[in-house]
Write a protein that holds these residues in place. Structure first.
Motif, PDB file in Angstrom:
ATOM      1  N   LYS A 104      -9.467  18.683   4.453  1.00 12.77           N
ATOM      2  CA  LYS A 104     -10.295  18.440   5.634  1.00 12.77           C
ATOM      3  C   LYS A 104      -9.674  17.367   6.530  1.00 12.77           C
ATOM      4  N   VAL A 105      -9.125  16.325   5.938  1.00 11.40           N
ATOM      5  CA  VAL A 105      -8.474  15.277   6.735  1.00 11.40           C
ATOM      6  C   VAL A 105      -7.267  15.859   7.470  1.00 11.40           C
ATOM      7  N   ILE A 106      -6.487  16.694   6.796  1.00 11.35           N
ATOM      8  CA  ILE A 106      -5.335  17.353   7.442  1.00 11.35           C
ATOM      9  C   ILE A 106      -5.812  18.252   8.578  1.00 11.35           C
ATOM     10  N   GLN A 107      -6.877  19.009   8.338  1.00 12.21           N
ATOM     11  CA  GLN A 107      -7.394  19.909   9.364  1.00 12.21           C
ATOM     12  C   GLN A 107      -7.875  19.148  10.595  1.00 12.21           C
ATOM     13  N   VAL A 108      -8.613  18.069  10.372  1.00 11.29           N
ATOM     14  CA  VAL A 108      -9.121  17.271  11.498  1.00 11.29           C
ATOM     15  C   VAL A 108      -7.960  16.620  12.245  1.00 11.29           C
ATOM     16  N   GLY A 109      -7.031  16.036  11.495  1.00  6.21           N
ATOM     17  CA  GLY A 109      -5.886  15.374  12.130  1.00  6.21           C
ATOM     18  C   GLY A 109      -4.998  16.335  12.894  1.00  6.21           C
ATOM     19  N   ALA A 110      -4.680  17.477  12.291  1.00  5.99           N
ATOM     20  CA  ALA A 110      -3.822  18.462  12.958  1.00  5.99           C
ATOM     21  C   ALA A 110      -4.518  19.051  14.187  1.00  5.99           C
ATOM     22  N   SER A 111      -5.820  19.251  14.092  1.00  5.06           N
ATOM     23  CA  SER A 111      -6.555  19.784  15.247  1.00  5.06           C
ATOM     24  C   SER A 111      -6.547  18.801  16.405  1.00  5.06           C
ATOM     25  N   LEU A 112      -6.792  17.527  16.119  1.00  3.63           N
ATOM     26  CA  LEU A 112      -6.818  16.533  17.181  1.00  3.63           C
ATOM     27  C   LEU A 112      -5.435  16.326  17.792  1.00  3.63           C
ATOM     28  N   LEU A 113      -4.417  16.204  16.941  1.00  7.90           N
ATOM     29  CA  LEU A 113      -3.056  15.995  17.457  1.00  7.90           C
ATOM     30  C   LEU A 113      -2.551  17.223  18.220  1.00  7.90           C
ATOM     31  N   GLY A 114      -2.884  18.413  17.744  1.00  7.86           N
ATOM     32  CA  GLY A 114      -2.507  19.630  18.469  1.00  7.86           C
ATOM     33  C   GLY A 114      -3.188  19.710  19.821  1.00  7.86           C
ATOM     34  N   PHE A 115      -4.470  19.355  19.866  1.00 11.86           N
ATOM     35  CA  PHE A 115      -5.204  19.349  21.133  1.00 11.86           C
ATOM     36  C   PHE A 115      -4.575  18.375  22.125  1.00 11.86           C
ATOM     37  N   ILE A 116      -4.292  17.156  21.659  1.00 14.25           N
ATOM     38  CA  ILE A 116      -3.697  16.144  22.536  1.00 14.25           C
ATOM     39  C   ILE A 116      -2.324  16.598  23.026  1.00 14.25           C
ATOM     40  N   SER A 117      -1.530  17.206  22.149  1.00 13.93           N
ATOM     41  CA  SER A 117      -0.199  17.696  22.545  1.00 13.93           C
ATOM     42  C   SER A 117      -0.298  18.760  23.627  1.00 13.93           C
ATOM     43  N   ALA A 118      -1.202  19.708  23.444  1.00 16.54           N
ATOM     44  CA  ALA A 118      -1.355  20.772  24.438  1.00 16.54           C
ATOM     45  C   ALA A 118      -1.928  20.230  25.744  1.00 16.54           C
ATOM     46  N   LEU A 119      -2.805  19.253  25.632  1.00 15.35           N
ATOM     47  CA  LEU A 119      -3.436  18.684  26.818  1.00 15.35           C
ATOM     48  C   LEU A 119      -2.443  17.878  27.656  1.00 15.35           C
ATOM     49  N   CYS A 120      -1.515  17.212  26.990  1.00  9.61           N
ATOM     50  CA  CYS A 120      -0.533  16.366  27.698  1.00  9.61           C
ATOM     51  C   CYS A 120       0.596  17.165  28.332  1.00  9.61           C
ATOM     52  N   SER A 121       0.650  18.437  28.102  1.00 10.38           N
ATOM     53  CA  SER A 121       1.702  19.269  28.662  1.00 10.38           C
ATOM     54  C   SER A 121       1.465  19.510  30.156  1.00 10.38           C
ATOM     55  N   SER A 122       2.554  19.694  30.872  1.00 10.83           N
ATOM     56  CA  SER A 122       2.414  20.030  32.293  1.00 10.83           C
ATOM     57  C   SER A 122       1.969  21.484  32.469  1.00 10.83           C
ATOM     58  N   PHE A 123       1.981  22.245  31.361  1.00 13.67           N
ATOM     59  CA  PHE A 123       1.530  23.640  31.402  1.00 13.67           C
ATOM     60  C   PHE A 123       0.160  23.811  30.744  1.00 13.67           C
ATOM     61  N   SER A 124      -0.642  22.769  30.735  1.00 16.32           N
ATOM     62  CA  SER A 124      -1.939  22.844  30.057  1.00 16.32           C
ATOM     63  C   SER A 124      -2.930  23.754  30.776  1.00 16.32           C
ATOM     64  N   HIS A 125      -2.618  24.154  31.987  1.00 13.28           N
ATOM     65  CA  HIS A 125      -3.490  25.048  32.737  1.00 13.28           C
ATOM     66  C   HIS A 125      -3.321  26.517  32.329  1.00 13.28           C
ATOM     67  N   LEU A 126      -2.265  26.837  31.587  1.00 12.37           N
ATOM     68  CA  LEU A 126      -2.030  28.227  31.173  1.00 12.37           C
ATOM     69  C   LEU A 126      -3.100  28.691  30.186  1.00 12.37           C
ATOM     70  N   SER A 127      -3.370  29.984  30.195  1.00 10.93           N
ATOM     71  CA  SER A 127      -4.407  30.514  29.304  1.00 10.93           C
ATOM     72  C   SER A 127      -4.019  30.348  27.836  1.00 10.93           C
ATOM     73  N   LYS A 128      -2.717  30.412  27.534  1.00  7.58           N
ATOM     74  CA  LYS A 128      -2.265  30.195  26.152  1.00  7.58           C
ATOM     75  C   LYS A 128      -2.635  28.791  25.692  1.00  7.58           C
ATOM     76  N   SER A 129      -2.431  27.844  26.557  1.00 10.89           N
ATOM     77  CA  SER A 129      -2.740  26.459  26.248  1.00 10.89           C
ATOM     78  C   SER A 129      -4.248  26.248  26.151  1.00 10.89           C
ATOM     79  N   GLN A 130      -4.982  26.879  27.042  1.00  9.76           N
ATOM     80  CA  GLN A 130      -6.439  26.770  27.014  1.00  9.76           C
ATOM     81  C   GLN A 130      -7.001  27.352  25.710  1.00  9.76           C
ATOM     82  N   TYR A 131      -6.452  28.474  25.280  1.00  9.88           N
ATOM     83  CA  TYR A 131      -6.886  29.085  24.015  1.00  9.88           C
ATOM     84  C   TYR A 131      -6.605  28.149  22.850  1.00  9.88           C
TER      85      TYR A 131
END
Length: 181
Positions: free
Chosen positions: A41-68
């Motif tokens: 559960k700790v891995i799942q929460v950590g990976a989810s948060l870090l993955g979200f932040i990584s996708a959000l910080c991208s200059s391509f965060s507006h793409l539907s792939k990134s939104q998904y």
């Protein structure tokens, strides 16, 4: 008249006893994070948060792939984070009649392939932030898949999410003595 060679009487008794031991008081117990489900559960929460932040910080965060990817990771983050809190404070044990294992098994069985798809889509975006998001997505996929297997095994065994249940089965069989031929 009974058939020759067939016993006239045969009795089988099966006794199944079950005892459930739970503590229904709410208390904090950090030792849950040292168990395999807690670590997952700790891995799942950590990976989810870090993955979200990584996708959000991208200059391509507006793409539907990134939104998904961000949608999948945030639902996983909140659902698993709330469950982690429930386990840490033994709220799951307090409400042991709720089928927690089945609910978690359904979520993890659904989220493992959804996360796999999100990570594959994230890696197709030519961006280092999405590569990082895909890495965290693959880590979350592995954690959810392993957790799904453990939950499936627990549901199959009739276990509880928290607390202990001991099921014992005793079978006795009585047959009349056989006559010599």
């Amino acid at each position: 008249m009974a058939e020759a060679g067939f016993p006239g009487q045969h009795t089988t008794t099966t006794t199944i006893t079950s005892s459930t031991t739970v503590q229904t008081n709410i208390r904090f117990d950090s030792s849950y994070m040292q168990t395999l489900p807690g670590i997952l559960k700790v891995i799942q929460v950590g990976a989810s948060l870090l993955g979200f932040i990584s996708a959000l910080c991208s200059s391509f965060s507006h793409l539907s792939k990134s939104q998904y990817f961000m949608w999948i990771s945030m639902i996983a983050f909140w659902y698993t984070g709330i469950l982690l809190g429930f386990y840490l404070f033994h709220i799951v044990e307090k409400f042991y009649k709720i089928p927690w294992l089945k609910m978690e098994m359904c979520f993890t069985c659904l989220w493992a392939p959804l996360y796999l798809l999100a990570a594959i889509l994230a890696i197709t975006v030519e961006d280092s932030a999405h590569y990082a998001a895909a890495f965290f997505g693959f880590c979350a996929t592995a954690a959810y898949a392993l957790d799904a297997f453990l939950k499936w095994r627990g549901v199959r065994a009739g276990g509880l999410a928290q607390g202990t249940r001991v099921v014992s089965k005793q079978t006795t069989s009585v047959a009349p003595p056989r006559e010599g031929y």
